[in-house]
Design a protein around this motif. Sequence first.
Motif, short mmCIF file in Angstrom:
data_model
loop_
_atom_site.label_atom_id
_atom_site.label_comp_id
_atom_site.label_asym_id
_atom_site.label_seq_id
_atom_site.Cartn_x
_atom_site.Cartn_y
_atom_site.Cartn_z
N ARG B 104 0.83 -1.21 0.00
CA ARG B 104 0.00 0.00 0.00
C ARG B 104 0.86 1.26 0.00
NH1 ARG B 104 -4.80 0.71 2.40
NH2 ARG B 104 -5.40 -0.93 0.97
N SER B 107 1.80 2.44 -3.47
CA SER B 107 0.76 2.73 -4.46
C SER B 107 0.71 4.20 -4.84
CB SER B 107 -0.61 2.31 -3.92
OG SER B 107 -0.66 0.94 -3.72
N PHE B 161 -5.66 0.90 -9.20
CA PHE B 161 -5.45 0.12 -7.97
C PHE B 161 -6.77 -0.38 -7.42
CE2 PHE B 161 -2.18 3.39 -8.28
CZ PHE B 161 -1.02 2.66 -8.09
N GLU B 162 -6.71 -1.54 -6.78
CA GLU B 162 -7.86 -2.03 -6.03
C GLU B 162 -7.34 -2.44 -4.66
OE1 GLU B 162 -10.89 -4.26 -7.99
OE2 GLU B 162 -10.79 -5.80 -6.44
N THR B 163 -8.07 -1.99 -3.65
CA THR B 163 -7.66 -2.34 -2.28
C THR B 163 -7.89 -3.82 -2.02
OG1 THR B 163 -8.22 -0.12 -1.54
CG2 THR B 163 -8.03 -1.82 0.15
N TYR B 168 -1.96 -4.39 1.42
CA TYR B 168 -1.71 -4.54 -0.02
C TYR B 168 -2.80 -3.92 -0.88
CZ TYR B 168 1.62 -8.13 1.45
OH TYR B 168 2.65 -8.80 2.06
N ASP B 169 -2.36 -3.45 -2.06
CA ASP B 169 -3.26 -3.11 -3.16
C ASP B 169 -2.96 -4.05 -4.30
OD1 ASP B 169 -4.52 -1.01 -1.89
OD2 ASP B 169 -3.09 0.49 -2.63
#
Lengths: 127, 184
Positions: B104, B107, B161-163, B168-169
């Motif tokens: 994260r 990102s 990006f996706e959580t 982490y992403d």
Amino acid sequence: MNDLNLESGASTPDVLLSEGSGAMRLTGECYPENAVEYFRPLFQWMDEYMDDRRRPLKVEMSLSYFNSSSSKCLLDVVERLDDYARQGASVMLWWHYAEGDEDLLDSGKELADGVSFPFHLVLDQGA
Amino acid sequence: MDTKRMHRVYTRSGRNRMLITFKTVVSQPLIECLAQTIKEQWGSEKPLVGNLQAVFVEMAQNVLHHSAEKANAGAGGAPCGVGMMEISEEAGRIKVQSGNLILREDSSRLAEQVDWWTSCEPEERKQRLLRQRKAPRQGPHAGLGLAELAVKTSGMFSVDFETVSEQYDFVVITAILETGADHE
């Protein structure tokens, strides 16, 4: 000192560095997993060879593709050659590019920018 | 049941003109094998094949070196990054995408870099790449992959990006190459 002769792999070029003829030749593609590690023996050979400024170097590069990490290592090669030439050594380089490959031509021009030795851009017809 | 599922995937892949798609441990031998496949399939299309090979290799090596998920590709050797890649073709363009986990904390930095690159004109991108190439090395890798992608991409270049979790992403990098033709 010994010659350095590395056979090409799927992502590495044919390399021939010859003390006797003062020739450096890189031919093929260059995108190894770790470019710094791959180029380390080349730099070691160059540093040893260039201990004696009376030795001329004729460099031939025919690289059809190289990745971004290798591009930085190639710049390091050219900077080493330029330092050597500025100390009075005889250095010449031939940079080959295929017809229509503007990116490879541009890369050659970028590397040639500001160097103190003859840097020839060679068009390989029909390559 | 599995046959039906496979046939659906087969049909969808054909409809979407999926050239390459996988999710696996991305090792250097795998990259070499697929780079060779790209050259065999697109070898006559110059300069497209050169740009496609460059974009694929930079993206795949980015997953290999920087994915936050690691695994062993085989006996011995250092762990490699895990991720997915897709190359698909639509009318007049080839889309190359990679997807992998990223910390994260990395990102926002990556998003800022891509925003900067996409705001630049092509010539400005080339000049910036050249300056970065001449800058001192700051790690085992040159850190030029993103710059190379920006320069080689003739169409859109983006990152999304996706959580996934607090740590982490999932990052997807997309590069579009204009072919100017509709290939079979």
